[in-house]
Write a protein that holds these residues in place. Structure first.
Motif, short mmCIF file in Angstrom:
data_model
loop_
_atom_site.label_atom_id
_atom_site.label_comp_id
_atom_site.label_asym_id
_atom_site.label_seq_id
_atom_site.Cartn_x
_atom_site.Cartn_y
_atom_site.Cartn_z
N GLY A 164 15.53 111.59 9.83
CA GLY A 164 14.23 111.04 10.15
C GLY A 164 14.09 110.67 11.61
N THR A 165 13.06 109.88 11.88
CA THR A 165 12.76 109.46 13.25
C THR A 165 12.31 108.01 13.25
OG1 THR A 165 10.46 110.17 13.03
CG2 THR A 165 12.00 111.77 14.00
N ILE A 166 12.41 107.42 14.43
CA ILE A 166 11.78 106.13 14.68
C ILE A 166 10.74 106.39 15.76
CG2 ILE A 166 12.07 103.76 15.48
CD1 ILE A 166 14.94 103.89 14.42
N GLU A 167 9.50 105.94 15.49
CA GLU A 167 8.39 106.25 16.38
C GLU A 167 7.59 104.99 16.71
OE1 GLU A 167 6.05 109.34 14.58
OE2 GLU A 167 7.84 110.41 13.90
N ALA A 168 6.92 105.05 17.86
CA ALA A 168 5.99 103.99 18.25
C ALA A 168 4.95 104.59 19.18
CB ALA A 168 6.71 102.85 18.96
N LYS A 169 3.71 104.21 18.95
CA LYS A 169 2.61 104.65 19.80
C LYS A 169 2.59 106.18 19.97
CE LYS A 169 2.89 100.31 22.32
NZ LYS A 169 3.20 99.65 23.56
N GLY A 170 2.89 106.90 18.90
CA GLY A 170 2.84 108.36 18.92
C GLY A 170 4.04 109.03 19.56
N ALA A 171 5.03 108.27 19.99
CA ALA A 171 6.21 108.84 20.64
C ALA A 171 7.45 108.66 19.76
CB ALA A 171 6.45 108.18 21.99
N ILE A 172 8.30 109.68 19.75
CA ILE A 172 9.56 109.59 19.02
C ILE A 172 10.57 108.88 19.92
CG2 ILE A 172 11.49 110.89 18.05
CD1 ILE A 172 9.46 113.04 17.21
N LEU A 173 11.16 107.80 19.39
CA LEU A 173 12.13 107.01 20.14
C LEU A 173 13.57 107.33 19.74
CD1 LEU A 173 10.28 103.58 19.84
CD2 LEU A 173 10.05 105.30 21.64
N THR A 174 13.76 107.66 18.47
CA THR A 174 15.09 107.95 17.94
C THR A 174 14.98 109.04 16.88
OG1 THR A 174 15.77 105.64 18.26
CG2 THR A 174 17.10 106.95 16.75
N LYS A 175 15.97 109.94 16.86
CA LYS A 175 16.11 110.92 15.78
C LYS A 175 17.46 110.66 15.13
CE LYS A 175 13.50 114.71 17.90
NZ LYS A 175 13.57 116.12 18.33
N PHE A 176 17.48 110.72 13.79
CA PHE A 176 18.74 110.44 13.10
C PHE A 176 18.99 111.37 11.93
CE2 PHE A 176 15.51 107.61 11.28
CZ PHE A 176 15.66 107.80 9.91
N SER A 177 20.27 111.61 11.71
CA SER A 177 20.77 112.31 10.54
C SER A 177 22.06 111.59 10.16
CB SER A 177 21.04 113.78 10.88
OG SER A 177 21.52 114.47 9.74
N LEU A 178 21.98 110.79 9.09
CA LEU A 178 23.07 109.88 8.73
C LEU A 178 23.50 110.11 7.29
CD1 LEU A 178 21.42 106.65 10.20
CD2 LEU A 178 23.08 108.12 11.33
N ILE A 179 24.77 109.82 7.03
CA ILE A 179 25.31 109.97 5.69
C ILE A 179 25.91 108.62 5.28
CG2 ILE A 179 26.98 111.18 4.23
CD1 ILE A 179 26.69 113.52 6.32
N PHE A 180 25.48 108.14 4.11
CA PHE A 180 25.93 106.86 3.59
C PHE A 180 26.63 107.07 2.25
CE2 PHE A 180 22.22 105.91 6.18
CZ PHE A 180 22.61 104.79 6.89
N THR A 181 27.51 106.14 1.93
CA THR A 181 28.08 106.05 0.60
C THR A 181 27.34 104.92 -0.10
OG1 THR A 181 30.23 106.75 1.45
CG2 THR A 181 30.21 105.69 -0.70
N HIS A 182 26.93 105.13 -1.33
CA HIS A 182 26.22 104.05 -2.01
C HIS A 182 27.08 103.45 -3.12
CE1 HIS A 182 24.64 106.67 -5.29
NE2 HIS A 182 24.45 107.54 -4.34
N PHE A 183 26.84 102.17 -3.33
CA PHE A 183 27.65 101.38 -4.24
C PHE A 183 26.78 100.74 -5.31
CE2 PHE A 183 29.84 101.47 -0.15
CZ PHE A 183 31.05 102.00 -0.52
N SER A 184 27.11 99.54 -5.66
CA SER A 184 26.43 98.82 -6.74
C SER A 184 24.97 98.56 -6.43
CB SER A 184 27.15 97.49 -6.98
OG SER A 184 27.08 96.70 -5.82
N PRO A 185 24.18 98.38 -7.48
CA PRO A 185 22.76 98.05 -7.28
C PRO A 185 22.61 96.72 -6.54
CG PRO A 185 23.17 98.70 -9.54
CD PRO A 185 24.51 98.56 -8.89
N LEU A 186 21.52 96.63 -5.76
CA LEU A 186 21.18 95.37 -5.11
C LEU A 186 20.76 94.37 -6.18
CD1 LEU A 186 18.96 96.62 -2.14
CD2 LEU A 186 21.30 95.83 -2.00
N THR A 187 21.12 93.14 -6.00
CA THR A 187 20.69 92.10 -6.92
C THR A 187 19.76 91.16 -6.20
OG1 THR A 187 22.62 90.76 -6.38
CG2 THR A 187 22.79 92.18 -8.30
N SER A 188 18.81 90.60 -6.91
CA SER A 188 17.89 89.66 -6.26
C SER A 188 18.63 88.34 -6.05
CB SER A 188 16.62 89.44 -7.07
OG SER A 188 16.88 89.54 -8.43
#
Length: 125
Positions: free
Chosen positions: A100-124
């Protein structure tokens, strides 16, 4: 490290985009850099992680940076509101890949391609 509601606040979040407001008074900006605050790269990655956790409802841990480009600085003064856009989020087994990207005022500020490992569900809390 949890930055949401301290360093940034979610203004609006959908499946593919989160609009956030940066807190220029956060302690990180006093050190990085005094008089000209910019968001550190590690905080940008953590913000992406926390937004993705919100979306998936699971704890995530960064396992690999496939690609990360800081095109322009993200300043809480000049760009206090930015949009984090998820072009793709693919989960398979314990792995989550996102681009994805991070954008502001019509301009791209950051481009990313990241890989995460996921674990247990979030709890409230």
């Amino acid at each position: 490290m949890n930055l949401q509601n301290e360093m940034f606040a979610v203004v609006n979040q959908t499946a593919d985009q989160a609009d956030i407001r940066l807190n220029a008074d956060h302690v990180i900006y006093r050190a990085h850099f005094p008089g000209n605050p910019i968001t550190p790269g590690v905080c940008i990655v953590q913000i992406i992680c926390e937004l993705l956790q919100n979306r998936l409802g699971r704890h995530l841990q960064l396992s690999r940076i496939a690609n990360l480009k800081f095109i322009s600085v993200i300043s809480p003064v000049t760009t206090p509101e930015v949009s984090v856009r998820f072009a793709s989020v693919l989960t398979s087994g314990q792995e989550c890949k996102t681009k994805g990207t991070i954008e502001a005022k019509g301009a791209i500020l950051t481009k990313f391609s990241l890989i995460f490992t996921h674990f247990s569900p979030l709890t409230s809390q």
